[in-house]
Design a protein around this motif. Structure first.
Motif, PDB file in Angstrom:
ATOM      1  N   GLN A  33       0.836  -1.213   0.000  1.00  0.00           N
ATOM      2  CA  GLN A  33       0.000   0.000   0.000  1.00  0.00           C
ATOM      3  C   GLN A  33       0.866   1.255   0.000  1.00  0.00           C
ATOM      4  O   GLN A  33       0.598   2.218  -0.740  1.00  0.00           O
ATOM      5  CB  GLN A  33      -0.903   0.003   1.239  1.00  0.00           C
ATOM      6  CG  GLN A  33      -1.980  -1.069   1.237  1.00  0.00           C
ATOM      7  CD  GLN A  33      -2.719  -1.128   2.570  1.00  0.00           C
ATOM      8  OE1 GLN A  33      -2.330  -0.477   3.534  1.00  0.00           O
ATOM      9  NE2 GLN A  33      -3.778  -1.911   2.615  1.00  0.00           N
ATOM     10  N   MET A  34       1.900   1.269   0.820  1.00  0.00           N
ATOM     11  CA  MET A  34       2.770   2.438   0.914  1.00  0.00           C
ATOM     12  C   MET A  34       3.532   2.661  -0.390  1.00  0.00           C
ATOM     13  O   MET A  34       3.616   3.802  -0.891  1.00  0.00           O
ATOM     14  CB  MET A  34       3.756   2.264   2.068  1.00  0.00           C
ATOM     15  CG  MET A  34       4.735   3.425   2.240  1.00  0.00           C
ATOM     16  SD  MET A  34       5.828   3.222   3.660  1.00  0.00           S
ATOM     17  CE  MET A  34       6.733   1.751   3.160  1.00  0.00           C
TER      18      MET A  34
ATOM     19  N   LEU B 293       3.193   5.987  -2.744  1.00  0.00           N
ATOM     20  CA  LEU B 293       4.334   6.840  -3.081  1.00  0.00           C
ATOM     21  C   LEU B 293       4.521   6.927  -4.594  1.00  0.00           C
ATOM     22  O   LEU B 293       4.806   8.007  -5.136  1.00  0.00           O
ATOM     23  CB  LEU B 293       5.607   6.299  -2.436  1.00  0.00           C
ATOM     24  CG  LEU B 293       5.838   6.651  -0.966  1.00  0.00           C
ATOM     25  CD1 LEU B 293       7.088   5.953  -0.437  1.00  0.00           C
ATOM     26  CD2 LEU B 293       5.976   8.166  -0.785  1.00  0.00           C
ATOM     27  N   ALA B 294       4.343   5.800  -5.284  1.00  0.00           N
ATOM     28  CA  ALA B 294       4.465   5.812  -6.743  1.00  0.00           C
ATOM     29  C   ALA B 294       3.399   6.703  -7.366  1.00  0.00           C
ATOM     30  O   ALA B 294       3.666   7.436  -8.332  1.00  0.00           O
ATOM     31  CB  ALA B 294       4.368   4.389  -7.281  1.00  0.00           C
ATOM     32  N   ALA B 295       2.189   6.646  -6.834  1.00  0.00           N
ATOM     33  CA  ALA B 295       1.108   7.491  -7.350  1.00  0.00           C
ATOM     34  C   ALA B 295       1.429   8.963  -7.134  1.00  0.00           C
ATOM     35  O   ALA B 295       1.156   9.813  -7.998  1.00  0.00           O
ATOM     36  CB  ALA B 295      -0.207   7.123  -6.670  1.00  0.00           C
ATOM     37  N   LEU B 296       2.012   9.301  -5.966  1.00  0.00           N
ATOM     38  CA  LEU B 296       2.382  10.686  -5.695  1.00  0.00           C
ATOM     39  C   LEU B 296       3.459  11.147  -6.671  1.00  0.00           C
ATOM     40  O   LEU B 296       3.395  12.275  -7.196  1.00  0.00           O
ATOM     41  CB  LEU B 296       2.878  10.810  -4.253  1.00  0.00           C
ATOM     42  CG  LEU B 296       3.356  12.202  -3.819  1.00  0.00           C
ATOM     43  CD1 LEU B 296       2.237  13.228  -3.960  1.00  0.00           C
ATOM     44  CD2 LEU B 296       3.872  12.168  -2.378  1.00  0.00           C
ATOM     45  N   VAL B 297       4.431  10.293  -6.961  1.00  0.00           N
ATOM     46  CA  VAL B 297       5.485  10.648  -7.922  1.00  0.00           C
ATOM     47  C   VAL B 297       4.881  10.890  -9.303  1.00  0.00           C
ATOM     48  O   VAL B 297       5.233  11.855 -10.003  1.00  0.00           O
ATOM     49  CB  VAL B 297       6.558   9.548  -7.973  1.00  0.00           C
ATOM     50  CG1 VAL B 297       7.532   9.802  -9.128  1.00  0.00           C
ATOM     51  CG2 VAL B 297       7.321   9.488  -6.652  1.00  0.00           C
ATOM     52  N   ARG B 298       3.949  10.021  -9.737  1.00  0.00           N
ATOM     53  CA  ARG B 298       3.313  10.208 -11.062  1.00  0.00           C
ATOM     54  C   ARG B 298       2.562  11.532 -11.121  1.00  0.00           C
ATOM     55  O   ARG B 298       2.624  12.264 -12.120  1.00  0.00           O
ATOM     56  CB  ARG B 298       2.353   9.049 -11.348  1.00  0.00           C
ATOM     57  CG  ARG B 298       3.047   7.738 -11.694  1.00  0.00           C
ATOM     58  CD  ARG B 298       2.061   6.744 -12.302  1.00  0.00           C
ATOM     59  NE  ARG B 298       0.982   6.419 -11.385  1.00  0.00           N
ATOM     60  CZ  ARG B 298       1.027   5.428 -10.482  1.00  0.00           C
ATOM     61  NH1 ARG B 298       2.126   4.689 -10.375  1.00  0.00           N
ATOM     62  NH2 ARG B 298      -0.001   5.186  -9.699  1.00  0.00           N
TER      63      ARG B 298
ATOM     64  N   GLY C 238       0.936   3.797   4.861  1.00  0.00           N
ATOM     65  CA  GLY C 238       2.060   3.178   5.564  1.00  0.00           C
ATOM     66  C   GLY C 238       1.761   2.814   7.006  1.00  0.00           C
ATOM     67  O   GLY C 238       2.614   2.229   7.680  1.00  0.00           O
ATOM     68  N   SER C 239       0.584   3.197   7.526  1.00  0.00           N
ATOM     69  CA  SER C 239       0.120   2.820   8.878  1.00  0.00           C
ATOM     70  C   SER C 239       1.018   3.324  10.000  1.00  0.00           C
ATOM     71  O   SER C 239       1.011   2.766  11.099  1.00  0.00           O
ATOM     72  CB  SER C 239      -0.011   1.288   8.990  1.00  0.00           C
ATOM     73  OG  SER C 239      -0.944   0.799   8.070  1.00  0.00           O
TER      74      SER C 239
ATOM     75  N   ILE D 133      12.182   2.907  -1.746  1.00  0.00           N
ATOM     76  CA  ILE D 133      11.452   1.800  -2.373  1.00  0.00           C
ATOM     77  C   ILE D 133      12.327   1.054  -3.372  1.00  0.00           C
ATOM     78  O   ILE D 133      12.428  -0.174  -3.340  1.00  0.00           O
ATOM     79  CB  ILE D 133      10.170   2.298  -3.071  1.00  0.00           C
ATOM     80  CG1 ILE D 133       9.237   2.970  -2.056  1.00  0.00           C
ATOM     81  CG2 ILE D 133       9.462   1.150  -3.791  1.00  0.00           C
ATOM     82  CD1 ILE D 133       8.706   2.051  -0.986  1.00  0.00           C
ATOM     83  N   SER D 134      12.980   1.790  -4.266  1.00  0.00           N
ATOM     84  CA  SER D 134      13.695   1.142  -5.368  1.00  0.00           C
ATOM     85  C   SER D 134      15.091   0.665  -5.005  1.00  0.00           C
ATOM     86  O   SER D 134      15.604  -0.278  -5.612  1.00  0.00           O
ATOM     87  CB  SER D 134      13.788   2.108  -6.563  1.00  0.00           C
ATOM     88  OG  SER D 134      12.495   2.505  -6.967  1.00  0.00           O
ATOM     89  N   ALA D 135      15.758   1.319  -4.040  1.00  0.00           N
ATOM     90  CA  ALA D 135      17.139   0.961  -3.714  1.00  0.00           C
ATOM     91  C   ALA D 135      17.206  -0.449  -3.142  1.00  0.00           C
ATOM     92  O   ALA D 135      16.295  -0.906  -2.439  1.00  0.00           O
ATOM     93  CB  ALA D 135      17.724   1.961  -2.730  1.00  0.00           C
ATOM     94  N   ALA D 136      18.296  -1.139  -3.440  1.00  0.00           N
ATOM     95  CA  ALA D 136      18.472  -2.518  -2.993  1.00  0.00           C
ATOM     96  C   ALA D 136      18.469  -2.591  -1.469  1.00  0.00           C
ATOM     97  O   ALA D 136      19.116  -1.788  -0.792  1.00  0.00           O
ATOM     98  CB  ALA D 136      19.789  -3.074  -3.538  1.00  0.00           C
ATOM     99  N   GLY D 137      17.738  -3.548  -0.926  1.00  0.00           N
ATOM    100  CA  GLY D 137      17.738  -3.812   0.505  1.00  0.00           C
ATOM    101  C   GLY D 137      16.799  -2.968   1.328  1.00  0.00           C
ATOM    102  O   GLY D 137      16.667  -3.185   2.534  1.00  0.00           O
ATOM    103  N   THR D 138      16.115  -2.000   0.703  1.00  0.00           N
ATOM    104  CA  THR D 138      15.275  -1.115   1.518  1.00  0.00           C
ATOM    105  C   THR D 138      14.017  -1.810   2.020  1.00  0.00           C
ATOM    106  O   THR D 138      13.524  -1.496   3.107  1.00  0.00           O
ATOM    107  CB  THR D 138      14.882   0.145   0.718  1.00  0.00           C
ATOM    108  OG1 THR D 138      14.321  -0.242  -0.544  1.00  0.00           O
ATOM    109  CG2 THR D 138      16.078   1.036   0.496  1.00  0.00           C
ATOM    110  N   LYS D 139      13.494  -2.772   1.257  1.00  0.00           N
ATOM    111  CA  LYS D 139      12.306  -3.469   1.747  1.00  0.00           C
ATOM    112  C   LYS D 139      12.629  -4.210   3.039  1.00  0.00           C
ATOM    113  O   LYS D 139      11.814  -4.229   3.980  1.00  0.00           O
ATOM    114  CB  LYS D 139      11.781  -4.441   0.693  1.00  0.00           C
ATOM    115  CG  LYS D 139      10.495  -5.159   1.145  1.00  0.00           C
ATOM    116  CD  LYS D 139       9.892  -6.008   0.045  1.00  0.00           C
ATOM    117  CE  LYS D 139       8.593  -6.663   0.518  1.00  0.00           C
ATOM    118  NZ  LYS D 139       7.956  -7.495  -0.531  1.00  0.00           N
ATOM    119  N   GLU D 140      13.804  -4.808   3.124  1.00  0.00           N
ATOM    120  CA  GLU D 140      14.167  -5.507   4.345  1.00  0.00           C
ATOM    121  C   GLU D 140      14.390  -4.518   5.497  1.00  0.00           C
ATOM    122  O   GLU D 140      14.118  -4.832   6.652  1.00  0.00           O
ATOM    123  CB  GLU D 140      15.420  -6.360   4.112  1.00  0.00           C
ATOM    124  CG  GLU D 140      15.192  -7.535   3.178  1.00  0.00           C
ATOM    125  CD  GLU D 140      13.933  -8.320   3.531  1.00  0.00           C
ATOM    126  OE1 GLU D 140      13.806  -8.730   4.716  1.00  0.00           O
ATOM    127  OE2 GLU D 140      13.062  -8.507   2.660  1.00  0.00           O
TER     128      GLU D 140
END
Length: 740
Positions: free
Chosen positions: A448-449, A453-458, A549-550, A675-682
């Motif tokens: 959801q987050m 964020l992607a929608a805000l960027v668009r 993002g809760s 979001i896009s950078a490696a390892g950020t989801k973890e």
């Protein structure tokens, strides 16, 4: 209304305040008990919960420890304040250095003799505090309140050991009866004198030891009062030692002069030597018992002044009257004497008129009184009591406000602790129980987050070439104001300045420079619009984190929004990478620290447009080959200004979309970092795991119901929270209402 009636009215108001303080004391003691129970459970749980919860329990222990240390003190202070307001009398403390006349003044007021209020000319006569209370038509009677063995050793003897560095203080009288430690070497006269006082207590112990095991209060006849309050009896050159075992003496009598119903006098030991106990008694009595202070001072006929000893005494009293303004509740009685030793009337008048105003010895009033004359002492006491009756409510309200403020602080801290403790049960369970439910919640929330964020960027990409409305409106407003109010001089003003400053060319150059400065200053107002655009962007990103993002439930964020929300969230991001910092924390701090500003985006463009308003390079050069009129010079100034303003308008219209492009670039960069950078989801997973009990309250609590220790913890926290909430609703309001 008579004075007695007014005193009774004050007593009634004090009784209502005491009821509130009793309630406050009850809350403190009840909360203290609940916190002790919670701390015991916390200690027990440290061995039963996972490492993550252990860290939280340890952190919680520091907060608990602070409250467990402060609450007993507050309980004692609140109880003392309630006792103060429950008193049946208004108390006047009479204080002075030895041999200044305070005991003679008290005898003049009460009609008692030196057997009840001893005086002495050769040394420090009064050894303990005496409380003298007026009661109509009663014979004089006295009660002696004695130390116990424990209080004597703790309150009287232990301070000497601590002050002189003699090692651990004795804990029994048998220990104290053994030889004293040797006196410290190389100390000064003060330390030597203090050791002498301790040695006197030690040497005389057999003379008063039996009183330390005698029940209090110990009733005595008036003929024995001197035996318990005086250090010596000059009549038979006998030394007394019973005073060493005495806390204080209460004497009830009928004051001789007039109806003093509702009044008590407190005769404190004379201060002037190095006896620690005397200073402690002064401070302790003031804190708990005294409403107004009367200092007694007898000037020397041969020359005097308010000296170091006077100011030390004043400082002791000020230390005791914590929270009260000593200048509003104290008086100075200047004792006037005449006799074989001389007449001090002249110096008494100087003390009141010259020495007192020039010192830091601040009092509500000063009276010159012959302390041997009952009529003069009674008149002075009337004035003191009238002041006390008129102003006591204000002083009482100050005491009450201090307790209400401290109580509100303790309630707030306890409520915060209860909230943090309440989230612990969601964490204090094995990972095999909570991990799968958590993982599902995290995946859903992260998606959801990321989508939001992607929608805000668009959306920002679509608008990046569009005029920023906030900046456009601000620029137009600035240009219109500059056009309508250019600030040009009149022809007469221009000519007058030219005459004063050396010609039209000089005046023209100065007006050009002033126009440039004035016009440049207007554009600084663009900062308001640019800052607002920055804040709107930060609000939009914070809204994504708070909603999809809760993270709106994170503890400590309260009502934080925009930049503040981003910064506080960044503070909560844990360090999860072995090398380098957190990408998420870096991105949040970058976004929170970003700002659009006039100086960064527009100032360099505007300044270029203002070159024609420089005296050295004007758009309209001054014609030095002829002598222009004042009207011509004014028109030249107007043309130069209008062309500069026109250039500013054109240049600024070119850049009205730049804020939109800058905001888009920054938010897209933020999206890439988090979001896009490696390892950020973890990184996000570790963060959400750390705060899961805050953002999904109750979702994990049910999983802990089977653990007995967690059920007990949750119940203890619930009771603490309920008690705190109940106290918070009524406490502060009640305190204010009572004080009013």
């Amino acid at each position: 209304m008579s004075r007695a009636e007014r005193i009774e009215e004050i007593r009634a108001r004090r009784a209502r305040r005491a009821e509130w303080l009793d309630g406050a004391h009850g809350w403190v003691t009840d909360t203290l008990g609940r916190l002790r129970e919670l701390d015991a459970l916390r200690t027990e749980m440290l061995a039963l919960v996972p490492d993550e919860a252990q860290d939280r329990l340890l952190a919680l222990g520091a907060e608990l420890g602070d409250l467990l240390e402060e609450l007993p003190t507050e309980a004692a202070v609140t109880e003392a304040a309630a006792s103060r307001f429950r008193r049946a009398t208004l108390n006047v403390g009479v204080i002075g250095r030895a041999r200044q006349g305070k005991s003679r003044m008290i005898r003049s007021l009460t009609g008692l003799s030196d057997r009840e209020v001893p005086t002495g000319d050769g040394g420090f006569c009064t050894g303990v505090t005496s409380v003298l209370r007026h009661e109509d038509g009663v014979p004089t009677r006295a009660q002696v309140f004695l130390h116990t063995e424990r209080s004597f050793l703790h309150e009287v003897i232990a301070p000497y050991y601590a002050e002189l560095g003699l090692g651990p203080a004795p804990t029994t009288l048998t220990e104290f009866a053994r030889p004293l430690p040797p006196a410290p070497e190389g100390d000064g006269a003060v330390e030597g004198s203090r050791y002498g006082h301790l040695a006197a207590f030690h040497a005389a112990l057999p003379e008063y030891r039996h009183y330390l095991t005698t029940n209090s209060p110990y009733p005595i006849g008036p003929e024995r009062v001197r035996e318990f309050v005086a250090q010596s009896d000059e009549r038979d050159e006998q030394r007394h030692h019973a005073f060493r075992a005495v806390r204080h003496v209460r004497i009830t009598t009928h004051f001789a002069q007039q109806d003093w119903t509702g009044l008590s006098l407190i005769d404190l030991p004379g201060l002037g030597d190095t006896n620690l106990q005397d200073a402690q008694r002064i401070v302790g009595a003031l804190r708990d018992e005294i409403d107004v202070v009367v200092f007694v001072r007898r000037p020397d006929p041969l020359g005097d002044g308010l000296d170091t000893y006077d100011h030390q005494l004043y400082d002791h009293v000020r230390e005791g009257l914590t929270g009260a303004e000593l200048a509003r509740c104290s008086f100075l009685v200047v004792n006037r004497v005449s006799g074989p030793a001389g007449d001090n009337s002249a110096n008494a008048r100087k003390m009141v008129d010259e020495w007192l105003p020039a010192s830091r010895f601040q009092v509500a009033g000063a009276h010159i009184v012959d302390c041997t004359r009952p009529d003069e002492v009674a008149a002075m006491t009337d004035a003191v009591l009238d002041h006390l009756v008129a102003h006591l409510d204000e002083l009482d309200e100050q005491h009450l406000a201090e307790r209400a403020e401290k109580l509100a602080e303790l309630r707030e801290r306890t409520a915060r602790l209860a909230a943090r403790a309440g989230r612990l049960a969601d964490l204090a369970q094995p990972s095999e129980i909570w991990f799968l439910p958590f993982n599902g919640l995290f995946e859903q929330t992260y998606e959801q987050m990321a989508n939001a964020l992607a929608a805000l960027v668009r959306s920002l990409r679509e608008d990046r070439d569009l005029t920023d409305g906030l900046l456009a409106d601000a620029v137009e407003e600035i240009l219109d104001a500059a056009q309508n109010d250019p600030g040009h001089p009149t022809v007469a003003q221009l000519v007058a300045r030219a005459d004063a400053e050396g010609g039209l060319s000089v005046a023209y150059g100065k007006y050009l420079n002033e126009s440039r400065a004035r016009l440049s200053r207007r554009f600084l107002e663009c900062d308001v619009a640019l800052h607002a655009r920055t804040a709107r962007m930060q609000d939009e990103v914070a809204g994504v984190l708070r909603g999809p993002g809760s993270l709106g439930g994170l503890a400590g964020l309260g009502g934080a929004e925009g930049r503040e929300f981003l910064l506080r969230t960044a503070e909560r991001i844990p360090r999860v990478r072995q090398e380098g910092g957190s990408e998420i924390r870096y991105a949040l701090e970058l976004l929170a620290g970003f700002t659009l500003s006039y100086r960064g985006m527009l100032q360099h463009r505007v300044r270029t447009c203002l070159d024609g308003l420089h005296a050295d390079s004007p758009t309209m050069p001054f014609p030095h080959d002829r002598s222009p009129s004042g009207q011509e010079v004014l028109e030249m100034l107007e043309v130069a200004y209008d062309e500069a303003l026109f250039a500013c308008r054109g240049e600024l219209h070119k850049v009205l979309a730049e804020p939109s492009a800058a905001v888009f670039s920054l938010v897209e960069e933020f999206h890439d970092r988090v979001i896009s950078a490696a390892g950020t989801k973890e990184e996000w997973r570790v963060f959400y795991q750390d705060v899961r009990a805050e953002i999904w309250p109750g979702r994990f609590a049910a999983l802990a119901e089977d653990a007995a220790h967690l059920r007990r913890w949750s119940e203890a926290v619930r009771q603490l929270g309920t008690r705190t909430a109940a106290g918070t609703e009524g406490g502060a309001a009640a305190g204010k209402e009572t004080a009013a």
